[in-house]
Scaffold this active site. Structure first.
Site, PDB file in Angstrom:
ATOM      1  N   MET A   1       1.278  50.807   8.033  1.00 35.60           N
ATOM      2  CA  MET A   1       2.350  49.850   8.190  1.00 35.60           C
ATOM      3  C   MET A   1       3.042  50.100   9.517  1.00 35.60           C
ATOM      4  O   MET A   1       3.064  51.203  10.014  1.00 35.60           O
ATOM      5  CB  MET A   1       3.368  50.001   7.064  1.00 35.60           C
ATOM      6  CG  MET A   1       2.849  49.582   5.719  1.00 35.60           C
ATOM      7  SD  MET A   1       4.088  49.439   4.405  1.00 35.60           S
ATOM      8  CE  MET A   1       5.272  50.679   4.720  1.00 35.60           C
ATOM      9  N   CYS A   2       3.629  49.050  10.036  1.00 39.82           N
ATOM     10  CA  CYS A   2       4.405  49.126  11.266  1.00 39.82           C
ATOM     11  C   CYS A   2       5.541  48.127  11.165  1.00 39.82           C
ATOM     12  O   CYS A   2       5.525  47.230  10.333  1.00 39.82           O
ATOM     13  CB  CYS A   2       3.543  48.778  12.477  1.00 39.82           C
ATOM     14  SG  CYS A   2       2.211  49.952  12.782  1.00 39.82           S
ATOM     15  N   GLY A   3       6.515  48.288  12.029  1.00 47.43           N
ATOM     16  CA  GLY A   3       7.588  47.314  12.149  1.00 47.43           C
ATOM     17  C   GLY A   3       7.634  46.810  13.569  1.00 47.43           C
ATOM     18  O   GLY A   3       7.557  47.591  14.513  1.00 47.43           O
TER      19      GLY A   3
ATOM     20  N   ARG B   1       9.219  50.992   7.715  1.00 47.49           N
ATOM     21  CA  ARG B   1       7.848  50.520   7.944  1.00 47.49           C
ATOM     22  C   ARG B   1       7.055  51.440   8.859  1.00 47.49           C
ATOM     23  O   ARG B   1       5.845  51.300   8.972  1.00 47.49           O
ATOM     24  CB  ARG B   1       7.871  49.112   8.527  1.00 47.49           C
ATOM     25  CG  ARG B   1       8.632  48.164   7.654  1.00 47.49           C
ATOM     26  CD  ARG B   1       8.013  46.878   7.325  1.00 47.49           C
ATOM     27  NE  ARG B   1       6.676  46.605   7.760  1.00 47.49           N
ATOM     28  CZ  ARG B   1       5.694  46.268   6.937  1.00 47.49           C
ATOM     29  NH1 ARG B   1       5.901  46.226   5.634  1.00 47.49           N
ATOM     30  NH2 ARG B   1       4.509  45.970   7.399  1.00 47.49           N
TER      31      ARG B   1
ATOM     32  N   THR C   1       7.918  50.215  15.542  1.00 51.72           N
ATOM     33  CA  THR C   1       7.897  51.497  14.846  1.00 51.72           C
ATOM     34  C   THR C   1       6.517  51.645  14.233  1.00 51.72           C
ATOM     35  O   THR C   1       5.927  50.663  13.783  1.00 51.72           O
ATOM     36  CB  THR C   1       8.960  51.586  13.730  1.00 51.72           C
ATOM     37  OG1 THR C   1       8.698  50.586  12.756  1.00 51.72           O
ATOM     38  CG2 THR C   1      10.351  51.444  14.284  1.00 51.72           C
TER      39      THR C   1
END
Length: 136
Positions: free
Chosen positions: A1-3, A28, A73
């Protein structure tokens, strides 16, 4: 996951807006954080390993001036927890910045497209990268 967080706000502190956006998205991705800003076509980016408040302080944020910003992120699902995997990525051949919510293979594919190499089987990423290259 990433933001991923992006903002266009002429006359506003886009780095700080991105900081708070990334802070809200911290759940995230907690391995690395980065923000890139654009001012008059000049790109500046700061990225490092750590949580958003560990990567950015007042001095760092004040050095990121512009009217556009993109922040990222990262939580690695592939690839190592290493600085070279922190984003956003800058491509200095032309003034563009990219943040990718995806694995290392996707990042390498976009880097290859940005360098003018065709990457088969990654139509969505390729189309995105080409659009970035040809945009105003």
């Amino acid at each position: 996951m990433c933001g991923v967080f992006g903002v266009r706000a002429p006359g506003r502190d886009v780095a700080r807006l991105s900081y708070f956006g990334l802070y809200a998205l911290q759940h995230r991705g907690q391995e690395s954080a980065g923000i890139a800003v654009s001012e008059g076509g000049r790109l500046t980016a700061v990225r490092d390993l750590g949580l958003v408040p560990q990567v950015f302080d007042e001095r760092t944020l004040s050095g990121l001036q512009g009217e556009y910003a993109i922040g990222h992120t990262r939580y690695s699902t592939t690839g190592a927890n290493a600085w070279e995997n922190a984003q956003p990525l800058l491509h200095h051949g032309r003034a563009r910045t990219v943040a990718v919510a995806g694995g290392t293979r996707k990042i390498e594919a976009i880097r290859a497209v940005l360098r003018g190499k065709l990457v088969a089987g990654l139509i969505t990423d390729e189309a995105t990268a080409r659009a970035l290259l040809t945009a105003g």
